[in-house]
Motif scaffolding. Structure first.
Motif, mmCIF file in Angstrom:
data_model
loop_
_atom_site.group_PDB
_atom_site.id
_atom_site.type_symbol
_atom_site.label_atom_id
_atom_site.label_comp_id
_atom_site.label_asym_id
_atom_site.label_seq_id
_atom_site.Cartn_x
_atom_site.Cartn_y
_atom_site.Cartn_z
ATOM 1 N N ASN A 1 0.804 -1.234 0.000
ATOM 2 C CA ASN A 1 0.000 0.000 0.000
ATOM 3 C C ASN A 1 0.833 1.278 0.000
ATOM 4 N N VAL A 2 2.088 1.188 -0.356
ATOM 5 C CA VAL A 2 2.938 2.384 -0.424
ATOM 6 C C VAL A 2 2.591 3.183 -1.670
ATOM 7 N N ARG A 3 2.643 4.521 -1.549
ATOM 8 C CA ARG A 3 2.387 5.416 -2.661
ATOM 9 C C ARG A 3 3.617 6.293 -2.898
ATOM 10 N N LEU A 4 4.193 6.196 -4.099
ATOM 11 C CA LEU A 4 5.310 7.036 -4.499
ATOM 12 C C LEU A 4 4.809 7.981 -5.585
ATOM 13 N N LEU B 1 5.057 8.964 -0.100
ATOM 14 C CA LEU B 1 6.083 9.953 -0.418
ATOM 15 C C LEU B 1 5.513 10.884 -1.486
ATOM 16 N N ALA B 2 5.390 12.167 -1.174
ATOM 17 C CA ALA B 2 4.820 13.130 -2.107
ATOM 18 C C ALA B 2 5.828 13.485 -3.199
ATOM 19 N N THR B 3 5.409 14.342 -4.118
ATOM 20 C CA THR B 3 6.205 14.668 -5.300
ATOM 21 C C THR B 3 7.594 15.216 -4.930
ATOM 22 N N GLY B 4 8.617 14.669 -5.577
ATOM 23 C CA GLY B 4 9.964 15.203 -5.440
ATOM 24 C C GLY B 4 10.702 14.806 -4.182
ATOM 25 N N VAL B 5 10.221 13.826 -3.444
ATOM 26 C CA VAL B 5 10.898 13.389 -2.220
ATOM 27 C C VAL B 5 12.112 12.537 -2.571
ATOM 28 N N SER B 6 13.212 12.764 -1.844
ATOM 29 C CA SER B 6 14.412 11.932 -1.960
ATOM 30 C C SER B 6 14.659 11.233 -0.634
ATOM 31 N N VAL B 7 14.986 9.948 -0.707
ATOM 32 C CA VAL B 7 15.282 9.159 0.494
ATOM 33 C C VAL B 7 16.697 8.613 0.345
ATOM 34 N N MET B 8 17.544 8.919 1.321
ATOM 35 C CA MET B 8 18.944 8.532 1.247
ATOM 36 C C MET B 8 19.178 7.100 1.746
ATOM 37 N N ALA B 9 20.339 6.576 1.462
ATOM 38 C CA ALA B 9 20.701 5.209 1.834
ATOM 39 C C ALA B 9 20.665 5.037 3.347
ATOM 40 N N GLY B 10 20.235 3.854 3.774
ATOM 41 C CA GLY B 10 20.227 3.516 5.185
ATOM 42 C C GLY B 10 19.004 3.971 5.945
ATOM 43 N N VAL B 11 17.971 4.458 5.249
ATOM 44 C CA VAL B 11 16.792 5.040 5.904
ATOM 45 C C VAL B 11 15.639 4.035 5.934
ATOM 46 N N THR B 12 14.944 4.009 7.062
ATOM 47 C CA THR B 12 13.679 3.283 7.195
ATOM 48 C C THR B 12 12.587 4.292 7.543
ATOM 49 N N ILE B 13 11.478 4.254 6.821
ATOM 50 C CA ILE B 13 10.338 5.133 7.087
ATOM 51 C C ILE B 13 9.210 4.280 7.635
ATOM 52 N N GLY B 14 8.713 4.676 8.813
ATOM 53 C CA GLY B 14 7.753 3.861 9.540
ATOM 54 C C GLY B 14 6.377 3.805 8.909
ATOM 55 N N GLU B 15 5.599 2.858 9.355
ATOM 56 C CA GLU B 15 4.284 2.549 8.790
ATOM 57 C C GLU B 15 3.349 3.754 8.826
#
Length: 234
Positions: free
Chosen positions: A145-148, A189-203
């Motif tokens: 159910n993730v939205r990018l 994740l809304a438009t233009g978001v960048s996620v760097m290496a080693g990151v976890t984003i919670g539920e």
């Protein structure tokens, strides 16, 4: 310079009346369009949209989707692939669940990890929109159910070393620059978001447009900024 090039320069830069007159006449010709005929052009537009949609759907069903599915190491059901087929680069395995929607205007790449492929895992009911760039260094896990949104960048590896001399020599990045990325269930994740290496984003967490996520984010929050910080609980 050829004759056409010389003529264009003369039109643009000559201050004579003849040059200006010719320039204006050519501009009017270039800007001319056939007048709109009510009903006729409205019908032509509908017919054009019908034909292009029909052709795009045909390609999606019998060409792009089967080709992309052949690249996966898992069986996926109800995949909706639109606008062509994603560009897949590097040493990468892709696992995908059911009921996903993926834009063909996206890039999926993998870094070889000691000769082994990187691993992209996509869960069920996931949206990967246009111009997404998922760079997998090790593994990227996108749960159900993730939205990018558009132009999301998951930067699991940088592709180049930090040292300028090593970059100039064409050497690869170092293992210390690489990290896994995990997006837990229901992340958006809304438009233009960048996620760097080693990151976890919670539920269930939402990240605002244009943000850069450099550290882990907890579950159930709205985060934003550069670097992204928790704004409030949801």
């Amino acid at each position: 310079m050829d004759m056409l090039g010389s003529f264009k320069l003369w039109l643009k830069h000559d201050s004579s009346t003849l040059a200006k007159t010719c320039h204006n006449c050519i501009r009017k010709l270039m800007q001319f369009s056939f007048p709109v005929i009510p009903f006729v052009h409205a019908f032509m537009l509908k017919f054009h949209l019908f034909i292009t949609h029909l052709f795009a759907s045909f390609l999606r069903i019998v060409y792009w989707t089967p080709l992309f599915k052949s690249r996966l190491i898992t069986k996926t059901n109800n995949l909706y692939l639109y606008s062509g087929m994603p560009l897949v680069l590097g040493h990468l395995t892709i696992e995908m669940g059911d009921n996903c929607r993926v834009s063909g205007i996206s890039t999926l790449s993998g870094r070889s990890m000691n000769g082994q492929p990187s691993r992209l895992v996509i869960g069920n009911n996931v949206d990967i929109n246009w111009q997404n760039n998922i760079a997998v260094g090790g593994s990227v896990i996108i749960e159900d159910n993730v939205r990018l949104a558009g132009r999301v960048f998951l930067a699991g590896y940088p592709g180049h070393p930090i040292d300028a001399q090593e970059r100039a020599a064409g050497l690869p990045d170092h293992a210390s620059q690489v990290g896994d990325i995990i997006l837990k269930r229901d992340v958006w994740l809304a438009t233009g978001v960048s996620v760097m290496a080693g990151v976890t984003i919670g539920e269930g967490t939402i990240v605002a447009a244009g943000s850069i996520v450099t550290t882990d984010l907890p579950s159930g929050v709205l985060a934003g900024g550069t670097p992204a910080k928790v704004i409030k609980s949801l």
